[in-house]
Write a protein that holds these residues in place. Structure first.
Motif, PDB file in Angstrom:
ATOM      1  N   GLN A 116       8.679   7.335   1.374  1.00  0.00           N
ATOM      2  CA  GLN A 116       8.108   6.347   2.285  1.00  0.00           C
ATOM      3  C   GLN A 116       6.621   6.202   2.003  1.00  0.00           C
ATOM      4  O   GLN A 116       5.931   7.196   1.766  1.00  0.00           O
ATOM      5  CB  GLN A 116       8.318   6.813   3.728  1.00  0.00           C
ATOM      6  CG  GLN A 116       8.139   5.694   4.744  1.00  0.00           C
ATOM      7  CD  GLN A 116       8.463   6.170   6.161  1.00  0.00           C
ATOM      8  OE1 GLN A 116       8.142   7.297   6.523  1.00  0.00           O
ATOM      9  NE2 GLN A 116       9.090   5.325   6.946  1.00  0.00           N
ATOM     10  N   LEU A 117       6.141   4.959   2.004  1.00  0.00           N
ATOM     11  CA  LEU A 117       4.702   4.738   1.878  1.00  0.00           C
ATOM     12  C   LEU A 117       4.035   5.016   3.226  1.00  0.00           C
ATOM     13  O   LEU A 117       4.685   5.044   4.265  1.00  0.00           O
ATOM     14  CB  LEU A 117       4.408   3.292   1.453  1.00  0.00           C
ATOM     15  CG  LEU A 117       5.029   2.797   0.137  1.00  0.00           C
ATOM     16  CD1 LEU A 117       4.415   1.446  -0.255  1.00  0.00           C
ATOM     17  CD2 LEU A 117       4.839   3.803  -0.989  1.00  0.00           C
ATOM     18  N   LYS A 118       2.703   5.189   3.183  1.00  0.00           N
ATOM     19  CA  LYS A 118       1.954   5.464   4.413  1.00  0.00           C
ATOM     20  C   LYS A 118       2.132   4.356   5.451  1.00  0.00           C
ATOM     21  O   LYS A 118       2.081   4.594   6.656  1.00  0.00           O
ATOM     22  CB  LYS A 118       0.454   5.586   4.096  1.00  0.00           C
ATOM     23  CG  LYS A 118       0.095   6.895   3.445  1.00  0.00           C
ATOM     24  CD  LYS A 118       0.125   8.039   4.459  1.00  0.00           C
ATOM     25  CE  LYS A 118      -0.265   9.350   3.770  1.00  0.00           C
ATOM     26  NZ  LYS A 118       0.180  10.509   4.528  1.00  0.00           N
ATOM     27  N   ASN A 119       2.312   3.140   4.958  1.00  0.00           N
ATOM     28  CA  ASN A 119       2.451   2.029   5.903  1.00  0.00           C
ATOM     29  C   ASN A 119       3.858   1.926   6.496  1.00  0.00           C
ATOM     30  O   ASN A 119       4.136   1.020   7.273  1.00  0.00           O
ATOM     31  CB  ASN A 119       2.051   0.715   5.226  1.00  0.00           C
ATOM     32  CG  ASN A 119       2.888   0.428   3.988  1.00  0.00           C
ATOM     33  OD1 ASN A 119       3.964   1.014   3.804  1.00  0.00           O
ATOM     34  ND2 ASN A 119       2.405  -0.459   3.129  1.00  0.00           N
ATOM     35  N   GLY A 120       4.744   2.817   6.103  1.00  0.00           N
ATOM     36  CA  GLY A 120       6.072   2.830   6.697  1.00  0.00           C
ATOM     37  C   GLY A 120       7.172   2.249   5.822  1.00  0.00           C
ATOM     38  O   GLY A 120       8.349   2.364   6.159  1.00  0.00           O
TER      39      GLY A 120
ATOM     40  N   GLY B 233       3.243  -9.088   2.581  1.00  0.00           N
ATOM     41  CA  GLY B 233       1.920  -8.805   3.120  1.00  0.00           C
ATOM     42  C   GLY B 233       1.108 -10.023   3.502  1.00  0.00           C
ATOM     43  O   GLY B 233       0.247  -9.958   4.381  1.00  0.00           O
TER      44      GLY B 233
ATOM     45  N   SER C 139       5.819  -8.340  -2.829  1.00  0.00           N
ATOM     46  CA  SER C 139       4.758  -7.764  -1.995  1.00  0.00           C
ATOM     47  C   SER C 139       3.892  -8.858  -1.385  1.00  0.00           C
ATOM     48  O   SER C 139       3.408  -8.716  -0.266  1.00  0.00           O
ATOM     49  CB  SER C 139       3.899  -6.792  -2.802  1.00  0.00           C
ATOM     50  OG  SER C 139       3.217  -7.475  -3.840  1.00  0.00           O
TER      51      SER C 139
ATOM     52  N   GLU D 236       3.176   1.537  -5.231  1.00  0.00           N
ATOM     53  CA  GLU D 236       1.977   1.854  -4.453  1.00  0.00           C
ATOM     54  C   GLU D 236       0.923   0.764  -4.627  1.00  0.00           C
ATOM     55  O   GLU D 236       0.294   0.328  -3.660  1.00  0.00           O
ATOM     56  CB  GLU D 236       1.426   3.215  -4.893  1.00  0.00           C
ATOM     57  CG  GLU D 236       0.235   3.690  -4.089  1.00  0.00           C
ATOM     58  CD  GLU D 236       0.524   3.790  -2.586  1.00  0.00           C
ATOM     59  OE1 GLU D 236       1.599   4.278  -2.209  1.00  0.00           O
ATOM     60  OE2 GLU D 236      -0.343   3.355  -1.786  1.00  0.00           O
ATOM     61  N   LYS D 237       0.763   0.301  -5.870  1.00  0.00           N
ATOM     62  CA  LYS D 237      -0.257  -0.722  -6.135  1.00  0.00           C
ATOM     63  C   LYS D 237       0.020  -1.996  -5.340  1.00  0.00           C
ATOM     64  O   LYS D 237      -0.880  -2.546  -4.709  1.00  0.00           O
ATOM     65  CB  LYS D 237      -0.278  -1.040  -7.636  1.00  0.00           C
ATOM     66  CG  LYS D 237      -1.181  -2.231  -8.009  1.00  0.00           C
ATOM     67  CD  LYS D 237      -1.127  -2.542  -9.504  1.00  0.00           C
ATOM     68  CE  LYS D 237      -1.924  -3.821  -9.815  1.00  0.00           C
ATOM     69  NZ  LYS D 237      -1.867  -4.155 -11.254  1.00  0.00           N
ATOM     70  N   TYR D 238       1.241  -2.438  -5.344  1.00  0.00           N
ATOM     71  CA  TYR D 238       1.534  -3.744  -4.732  1.00  0.00           C
ATOM     72  C   TYR D 238       1.841  -3.653  -3.243  1.00  0.00           C
ATOM     73  O   TYR D 238       1.456  -4.522  -2.473  1.00  0.00           O
ATOM     74  CB  TYR D 238       2.687  -4.433  -5.480  1.00  0.00           C
ATOM     75  CG  TYR D 238       2.225  -4.980  -6.808  1.00  0.00           C
ATOM     76  CD1 TYR D 238       1.471  -6.153  -6.866  1.00  0.00           C
ATOM     77  CD2 TYR D 238       2.470  -4.303  -8.000  1.00  0.00           C
ATOM     78  CE1 TYR D 238       1.012  -6.649  -8.081  1.00  0.00           C
ATOM     79  CE2 TYR D 238       2.007  -4.786  -9.219  1.00  0.00           C
ATOM     80  CZ  TYR D 238       1.285  -5.959  -9.247  1.00  0.00           C
ATOM     81  OH  TYR D 238       0.811  -6.443 -10.437  1.00  0.00           O
ATOM     82  N   PHE D 239       2.568  -2.612  -2.833  1.00  0.00           N
ATOM     83  CA  PHE D 239       2.990  -2.548  -1.427  1.00  0.00           C
ATOM     84  C   PHE D 239       2.101  -1.621  -0.588  1.00  0.00           C
ATOM     85  O   PHE D 239       1.999  -1.802   0.615  1.00  0.00           O
ATOM     86  CB  PHE D 239       4.451  -2.085  -1.323  1.00  0.00           C
ATOM     87  CG  PHE D 239       5.431  -3.091  -1.837  1.00  0.00           C
ATOM     88  CD1 PHE D 239       5.965  -4.054  -0.985  1.00  0.00           C
ATOM     89  CD2 PHE D 239       5.820  -3.098  -3.172  1.00  0.00           C
ATOM     90  CE1 PHE D 239       6.873  -4.992  -1.451  1.00  0.00           C
ATOM     91  CE2 PHE D 239       6.721  -4.034  -3.650  1.00  0.00           C
ATOM     92  CZ  PHE D 239       7.250  -4.979  -2.793  1.00  0.00           C
ATOM     93  N   GLY D 240       1.469  -0.633  -1.246  1.00  0.00           N
ATOM     94  CA  GLY D 240       0.670   0.344  -0.518  1.00  0.00           C
ATOM     95  C   GLY D 240      -0.408  -0.286   0.349  1.00  0.00           C
ATOM     96  O   GLY D 240      -0.629   0.136   1.492  1.00  0.00           O
ATOM     97  N   PRO D 241      -1.134  -1.300  -0.154  1.00  0.00           N
ATOM     98  CA  PRO D 241      -2.224  -1.878   0.631  1.00  0.00           C
ATOM     99  C   PRO D 241      -1.781  -2.748   1.808  1.00  0.00           C
ATOM    100  O   PRO D 241      -2.621  -3.159   2.607  1.00  0.00           O
ATOM    101  CB  PRO D 241      -2.961  -2.752  -0.400  1.00  0.00           C
ATOM    102  CG  PRO D 241      -2.533  -2.247  -1.733  1.00  0.00           C
ATOM    103  CD  PRO D 241      -1.131  -1.789  -1.547  1.00  0.00           C
ATOM    104  N   ILE D 242      -0.514  -3.038   1.921  1.00  0.00           N
ATOM    105  CA  ILE D 242      -0.083  -3.883   3.044  1.00  0.00           C
ATOM    106  C   ILE D 242      -0.200  -3.090   4.340  1.00  0.00           C
ATOM    107  O   ILE D 242       0.250  -1.944   4.413  1.00  0.00           O
ATOM    108  CB  ILE D 242       1.375  -4.358   2.825  1.00  0.00           C
ATOM    109  CG1 ILE D 242       1.442  -5.249   1.579  1.00  0.00           C
ATOM    110  CG2 ILE D 242       1.892  -5.093   4.049  1.00  0.00           C
ATOM    111  CD1 ILE D 242       2.847  -5.566   1.132  1.00  0.00           C
ATOM    112  N   ALA D 243      -0.818  -3.712   5.328  1.00  0.00           N
ATOM    113  CA  ALA D 243      -1.063  -2.996   6.582  1.00  0.00           C
ATOM    114  C   ALA D 243       0.246  -2.656   7.279  1.00  0.00           C
ATOM    115  O   ALA D 243       1.154  -3.480   7.359  1.00  0.00           O
ATOM    116  CB  ALA D 243      -1.933  -3.859   7.498  1.00  0.00           C
TER     117      ALA D 243
END
Lengths: 483, 488
Positions: free
Chosen positions: B48-52, B149, B145, B248-255
């Motif tokens: 799971q990414l940090k954003n869920g 996002g 992504s 991570e690069k594409y989806f990680g930054p999505i809030a």
């Protein structure tokens, strides 16, 4: 809302069940790169189609074998080269009844017993092929051979199948696309041409068991039968197994016959078939097309992708995205087996109140590709990229690859067709694409069929002035443009 | 679906049959229908990414392709009354470009790359997918992504209005212009209790589609299209380390969002009485007939046993109902029985396609006598092992494409919290006993049910048991305003 709600926390709901968390998100919202720039991707892996080996049984039956060990499964297909046009004109449906009757039991097993055999295996076996795991291949081949060689042709089964077929014919008449296809065939080929023939209650009723037996005995024999086998099996194994079951099959009469070649009409005419209370009209526009082995095949395919063979094609973007007259519009060249001619067709279901506007846009795109707005270099490049790049998807699974080989036999194309595919697409020139559009998409020689609510659309269609409008009253009728 | 696949010409019930047949996967060792059977296990890495966002990776290098499939756990059951069809309309809007991807480019980029793409919406979930040549994996992640996002900054009224009209045409093509096309929505409306979110059709009503606003789109996106409500599966030919980095690069930054997602709770439901309905169609020539019972969803313990009962009735020509209606009495050309399981509830259906002239009353009587006959002649071990044999072999044969595998893993993850749920599910079906099947049938196939007779307009004498009271549910046709002649 009147129902109960339960509340969960969005991001955390599933986390308890998860393992190996990723590194934390270090980027600000959107990340530190420019998302408007498409990623740079590497070269696609080269496509290699498995080798196809052709062998012959002792009685001359040809077998194409694609040994493919990517999984322990085998696909077997029976390719029959028996034209439906071998049927007497008053017994349309005979060849399809023969096909159905081959699944209705043999001199060894009743149909119910066969059904028990399949359940024991875990896969069904049709006389026309099967797909199964390695250890089921021998028994499946035996059951396939039994159905192909020793059908019982039970009278009770024939009576039931005939009655069911008559019911299906009635049900098909409820379907607007079926109606459009019937009118289209009558007008393009002529109502009496073999390609326009359709099963009716009368033709099905006139077929008896003797007709079935006689058609079967005459045509269901070498050289009208070929086999295609793909999967985790060697050519030697395939030949040995097939020889055992089919080696004694004796030759019959040639199964194929080539009907006279229809010609496109001299002028474009709109044929209107009334289907009251239809919120949409089915539009089908077309003409005769080339043989499947025409040297221009690849140029025609690329041209068609631009016109209506892809979501982003001119026709679909116009009718669906720009005007919202339809859920989707498409064009295709509908090939028959070599050496017979194909047809070209453009079709969509459009909202009834915009039937006239839709027709105008259809004809605009057809005139465009024909010459007013020819395929551009960019469009050609797009179509070529698409045609070549998608091949790994089209041959992704063993069943896709085995079926692709079977289609070479049934279409009568050379077995090295797929090895030359990329080269053939790349060899197409812009000039060639312009030429095939001029040659095969002729806006002034089209059959236009519209099935819809006449009371709602006829006056509007006449007012478009696209072409004369002829009302077709019956599915047996070839309309005359003099009306 | 965003568009109709050119080869896809399946009827409602063909789709139902397809859904009922179990997908499986290729095992290195062949299965045997009768010997001992090990359920093949797909490799899968879940994190799971940090954003869920939940990610499922499953590597398979048998072809140079990769499937990218994003499931959002939102479907038509999450819609508000007055906004039916919205989840699906929203799916269409997701293809109209996002902040960094201009309108029209999504399709162009994937087609140019040699990919296939589409989206689907059902009662419980919406998904977006593409299969691409393996070198194009990053392209697919970039596109997916961006709409996860950054959808809203690319959105305007024109895009919504255009897709609203496209969806109305989709409704006309799939439902309103087809013989008895409204059958399915009539069945759900009358089988699920009033107000149940499974009662209304996924495609929605014309009025509700007209009512949808741009604000609805924005609110829906903010509420349901958050990473924590999504699962991304990547299946096929890829490098695991590189792929984790790309995700991570594409989806990680999505809030991410901490906002609570309200989900409808759909309680178990049984009908107390029989409801008899009639649908007329003036474009039809022959009747059709269907009986529906409220039943369980895919998460329920009785799901496997009740599904098995459908197989006992109509799996092949020797199955009890098929044998009686199609082969012995020859009243139908086709009959199908089975469980249509949604996430939280389901329907058990028996659908009959009669021969011309066959009496619907007689067909209903024979269906009922067949159901009653199980008291004296219960389901046998042979009947159960029959469908289990098919299940084993078809499982090995059935799942051989990257996208099929992605769908199987996602279904497990999203509805059962376990990407390998299919293994449990199949084991459950293989463990079923004839007594389990009987108990499930007894429990759910009760007197409370919906009986729908479909007849050509005006032929009400052809309905089943015309002497009993019934409700005529024939819909009013859509009124279209024709353009003045010649004015385009």
């Amino acid at each position: 809302m009147t129902y109960n709600k339960r509340v969960i926390c969005g991001a955390l709901a599933m986390s308890a069940a998860l393992v190996s968390p990723s590194s934390s998100a270090l980027f600000a919202q959107g990340g530190t790169f420019d998302r408007t720039i498409p990623p740079t991707v590497g070269e696609a892996k080269p496509l290699t189609f498995p080798a196809i080996v052709e062998r012959q049984l002792s009685n001359g039956i040809l077998v194409a074998i694609m040994e493919d060990r990517s999984s322990p499964v085998v696909r077997v297909s029976t390719v029959l080269e028996i034209s439906p046009e071998r049927e007497p004109a008053d017994q349309i449906g005979l060849s399809s009844l023969v096909r159905s009757m081959l699944t209705e039991g043999t001199t060894v097993h009743t149909a119910d017993e066969l059904s028990d055999e399949f359940a024991r295996l875990g896969n069904t076996v049709s006389p026309f092929g099967f797909y199964t795991i390695l250890e089921n291949v021998d028994r499946s081949l035996e059951l396939m051979a039994e159905q192909l060689l020793t059908p019982a042709f039970d009278q009770g089964a024939l009576d039931r199948i005939k009655s069911n077929r008559i019911a299906e014919i009635k049900r098909a008449m409820e379907n607007p696309s079926y109606l459009a296809g019937r009118v289209f065939a009558n007008q393009l080929y002529g109502a009496t041409h073999p390609y326009s023939r359709s099963e009716t209650e009368a033709t099905i009723s006139s077929i008896d068991r003797d007709d079935i037996v006689s058609f079967f005995n005459t045509y269901y024999r070498p050289p009208n039968v070929k086999f295609v086998v793909g999967g985790a099996i060697t050519p030697d194994e395939v030949v040995a197994k097939l020889e055992k079951f089919f080696g004694s099959w004796t030759p019959g009469s040639p199964g194929t016959v080539v009907p006279p070649e229809p010609v496109s009409p001299d002028s474009t005419v709109v044929y209107l078939y009334d289907r009251p209370n239809s919120p949409q009209s089915v539009i089908m526009i077309g003409s005769m097309g080339p043989r499947r082995d025409d040297p221009d095949y690849f140029a025609i395919d690329l041209m068609n992708r631009t016109l209506g063979g892809a979501f982003t094609s001119r026709l679909n973007l116009n009718l669906r995205e720009v005007h919202q007259y339809t859920y989707g519009a498409r064009t295709s060249f509908n090939y028959r087996n070599v050496p017979e001619l194909s047809n070209f067709s453009a079709s969509a279901s459009v909202v009834a109140s915009k039937t006239d506007s839709s027709l105008i846009e259809f004809m605009k795109e057809i005139r465009g590709i024909h010459g007013l707005q020819p395929v551009t270099e960019d469009e050609l490049q797009f179509a070529r990229n698409q045609a070549v790049a998608i091949l790994p998807l089209q041959f992704e699974t063993i069943i896709q690859r085995a079926n692709a080989v079977a289609s070479l036999y049934s279409r009568r194309l050379p077995l090295d067709f797929y090895n030359k595919l990329v080269g053939n697409y790349n060899a197409v020139t812009h000039e060639q694409v312009l030429n095939v559009a001029r040659k095969w998409i002729d806006p002034d020689r089209m059959v236009v069929v519209i099935v819809g609510d006449r009371s709602q659309i006829e006056a509007q269609l006449r007012a478009t002035g696209v072409a004369p409008v002829v009302v077709v009253e019956s599915l047996e009728e070839q309309g005359s443009s003099s009306k | 679906m965003i568009y109709k696949k050119m080869s896809a010409r399946k009827t409602l019930f063909a789709r139902a049959l397809l859904a009922a047949s179990l997908a499986g996967m290729v095992a290195p060792e062949a299965a045997s229908a009768q010997g001992k059977f090990n359920i093949p296990k797909l490799p899968v890495e879940r994190y799971q990414l940090k954003n869920g966002l939940t990610v499922l990776l499953s590597r398979d290098t048998s072809a140079s392709v990769v499937a990218v499939d994003v499931w959002y756990h939102v479907g038509s059951k999450n819609e508000e009354v007055g906004r039916t069809g919205f989840a699906h309309l929203f799916e269409h809007v997701m293809f109209q470009g996002s902040e960094h991807i201009p309108y029209g480019q999504h399709f162009k980029i994937i087609e140019n790359a040699g990919g296939n793409l589409n989206g689907t919406t059902n009662y419980d979930k919406t998904n977006y997918y593409e299969t691409v040549p393996s070198n194009q994996l990053e392209t697919a992640l970039w596109l997916e992504s961006d709409r996860m996002g950054f959808l809203l900054n690319g959105l305007d009224q024109t895009k919504l209005d255009a897709q609203r009209d496209v969806v109305k045409n989709e409704r006309r093509q799939r439902i309103d212009n087809q013989p008895y096309g409204s059958m399915w929505e009539i069945i759900t409306l009358n089988t699920f209790p009033e107000g149940s979110p499974y009662a209304w059709p996924v495609i929605g009503s014309m009025e509700d589609l007209s009512a949808a606003t741009l604000d609805d789109v924005k609110n829906f996106f903010r509420k349901y299209y958050v990473p924590g409500n999504a699962t991304l599966a990547i299946v096929g030919d890829f490098d695991a380390d590189a792929t984790r980095a790309l995700v991570e690069k594409y989806f990680g930054p999505i809030a991410g969002s901490d906002a609570e997602i309200e989900r409808p709770v759909i309680q178990p439901y049984t009908m107390t009485a029989e409801r008899r309905l009639v649908l007329e169609d003036d474009r039809s020539q022959l009747p059709q007939f269907v009986i529906t019972w409220p039943a369980v969803g895919v998460k329920h313990a009785d799901n496997a046993a009740l599904s098995a009962f459908g197989r006992v009735l109509t799996q092949d020509r020797t199955s009890r109902l098929t044998k009686l209606l199609t082969y012995e009495r020859q009243l139908t050309t086709q009959v199908w029985a089975g469980l249509q399981g949604l996430e939280d509830a389901g329907m058990f259906m028996i659908y009959a396609v009669p021969r011309p002239g066959a009496s619907l009353t007689e067909i209903e009587r024979l269906i009922d006598s067949t159901l009653t006959s199980f008291d004296a002649n219960p389901v046998t071990a042979e009947e159960v092992s029959r469908f289990q044999n098919y299940m084993k072999v078809q499982m090995v044969l059935g799942l051989d494409g990257a996208m099929n595998k992605a769908e199987l893993l996602l279904d497990g993850q999203v509805f059962h919290g376990d990407p390998l749920h299919y293994m449990k599910s199949i084991q459950q079906s293989l463990d079923i006993t004839p007594q389990d099947v009987m108990a499930a049938a007894k429990k759910y196939l009760t007197t409370g049910r919906v009986v729908l007779s479909m007849v050509p307009a005006g032929q009400l004498d052809q309905i089943s048991k015309p002497d009993q009271s019934y409700q005529n549910v024939t819909p009013t046709p859509e009124v279209q305003t024709p353009a003045p002649a010649g004015n385009n």
